[in-house]
Design an enzyme around this catalytic site. Sequence first.
Site: not given
Length: 426
Positions: A354, A191, A386
């Site tokens: 996602d 991320s 995610h």
Amino acid sequence: MVLAPALLVVAALLAQPLGSRSGDDAGAANLHPVVLVPGYGSDQLEAMLTAAYEPPAPACAGSADQGWFPLWPNHTAMRDASQVPCFADQMSLVYDAGADDYRNADGVATRTPFFGSARALIGWDRLVQQLEGMGYRDGETLHAAPYDFRYAVAPPGHPSAVGDRYFRDLGRLIQESRLIHGRPAIVVAHSFGCALTYQLLLSRPLPWRRRYVKHVVLLGPALGGFAHGMRLLSAGMDYGLPNVPRPAMLRMARTQQSALWRLPTPLVFGDRPLAMTSAAAYSARNVSAFLEAIGFQEGVRPYLTRVLPMWEALPPPMVPVTSVVGFGVSTPETYVFGADGLEGEAEVLYGDGDGEINMVSLAAVERWSEVEGQVLKVVRLRGVHHDGFFSIDFALNSTLAEISEAGESVIEQIGIVSCQQKCSDY
């Protein structure tokens, strides 16, 4: 030589965890060191209050001998509503326009504990356990690089005291891993950690990258921001705490340096509408107008000067990269606001992604496929959210497989591996 992209359909992923493959001392001796770079909010943050701190409420006054205490995650604020204003106050930053940099609120000191150790991470337990089953040892061949996720870095010519210090520490950790073990490191980022890792690589000379980094595995990279980043700035953040007043939510969302990094970039999102009212439509190309419209005029300057220049282009890092992304999950794509405007509720129009990051941003790395000399592999996992790389069995196994493959040999072609079967079988 880099070959043309190919679509490879995988009928089934790994049936057994990779931790069962190895673990003997001989295998461990041949491992490339792994450095883990977490995403936003995925490591611990500690705080200490000094004499300069002015508490917003009596319950927030710390005693002189309190010392360091957990700021994030903050279980105290979850249990005691009187501590919510304290958390919001201590979690917020200050943008000093004169110094052109971010800092903590007056009287608040912070630190990220356990730098270099996987003990620092939140939510990575299963991945770390599997890596240890493969022979990795925390603090020896396995390292983590936590950071104060409220901060980021800045382009040349702009100070970023906290971000620059983190880049020095992360770069030193990667470099020392090579010097100690005689093997370049595999960097695994998730991320927001992907964005930081990418910018670190660009900030280092190419010979340094190629000497000290064997491979980079990006999990859910958002190298173009995401639409929900705009909503967070208009509505605020509550960090899962109950009954957080709107002013506190806005302060936490808007004062953090990293908040502006969530905004969709013009390069990736183009002109597509992301937030709409009856009077205006906002895309990645007029973010400044959006910031002014939500009453966040003070965010325009740092966005234009400290964030946007870093994402006007996406040059390849020229080290081998594997990007593992989820897809097929409904993801906010456009917010349509009603009579109350940008401060009110919004109808959400969804697209692919996602669940948090839009597909167009997750796929931004694929443009590197056209660059000769850039090794790239993309793995798409249907139905994976995610954060699913750390909790869903087949996604966890796929992540471990890519780390293992990165340590064994250089991937010699660009490919898109797409999981089409049993991908929603959680």
